[in-house]
Design a protein around this motif. Structure first.
Motif, mmCIF file in Angstrom:
data_model
loop_
_atom_site.group_PDB
_atom_site.id
_atom_site.type_symbol
_atom_site.label_atom_id
_atom_site.label_comp_id
_atom_site.label_asym_id
_atom_site.label_seq_id
_atom_site.Cartn_x
_atom_site.Cartn_y
_atom_site.Cartn_z
ATOM 1 N N CYS A 1 52.289 34.523 45.826
ATOM 2 C CA CYS A 1 52.403 33.179 45.265
ATOM 3 C C CYS A 1 52.841 33.241 43.800
ATOM 4 N N LYS B 1 40.958 30.308 57.737
ATOM 5 C CA LYS B 1 42.159 30.050 56.922
ATOM 6 C C LYS B 1 41.808 29.319 55.624
ATOM 7 N N MET C 1 42.660 30.645 51.903
ATOM 8 C CA MET C 1 43.424 29.836 50.946
ATOM 9 C C MET C 1 42.617 29.595 49.667
ATOM 10 N N MET D 1 48.351 37.346 49.324
ATOM 11 C CA MET D 1 48.946 36.009 49.236
ATOM 12 C C MET D 1 48.972 35.505 47.795
ATOM 13 N N LYS E 1 55.833 30.369 47.270
ATOM 14 C CA LYS E 1 55.328 30.906 48.537
ATOM 15 C C LYS E 1 53.822 31.070 48.433
ATOM 16 N N CYS E 2 53.112 29.976 48.569
ATOM 17 C CA CYS E 2 51.665 30.002 48.410
ATOM 18 C C CYS E 2 50.983 29.569 49.698
ATOM 19 N N GLY E 3 50.477 30.519 50.421
ATOM 20 C CA GLY E 3 49.763 30.211 51.639
ATOM 21 C C GLY E 3 50.543 30.589 52.879
ATOM 22 N N TYR E 4 50.152 29.967 53.963
ATOM 23 C CA TYR E 4 50.717 30.325 55.273
ATOM 24 C C TYR E 4 52.073 29.729 55.494
ATOM 25 N N ASP F 1 40.172 39.707 55.440
ATOM 26 C CA ASP F 1 40.579 38.385 54.963
ATOM 27 C C ASP F 1 40.701 38.355 53.442
ATOM 28 N N LYS G 1 43.950 39.941 52.558
ATOM 29 C CA LYS G 1 45.048 39.004 52.846
ATOM 30 C C LYS G 1 45.164 37.972 51.726
#
Length: 64
Positions: free
Chosen positions: A54, A4, A8, A50, A61-64, A43, A46
């Motif tokens: 964002c 993760k 990020m 993301m 809405k940035c990240g999980y 990954d 993804k």
């Protein structure tokens, strides 16, 4: 680094390189490419999705 964390970091480096760095250098691209070497293509995809979400959410809405 966890999976993760890499996603990020890649997301933020993507955003930085899309916006251009403040000092005109390409270290964001370099950092993104270095971290990508430790990631799966899934990954990386993804992280790219993301990053787009964002930026399009005006950084809400940035990240999980």
């Amino acid at each position: 680094n966890s999976r993760k964390d890499n996603i990020m970091a890649h997301m933020w480096y993507n955003i930085g390189s899309a916006n251009g760095s403040a000092n005109g250098s390409d270290c964001g691209v370099e950092n993104r490419d270095n971290i990508a070497k430790k990631m799966t293509s899934e990954d990386i995809s993804k992280a790219q999705v993301m990053a787009r979400e964002c930026m399009s959410s005006n950084y809400k809405k940035c990240g999980y």
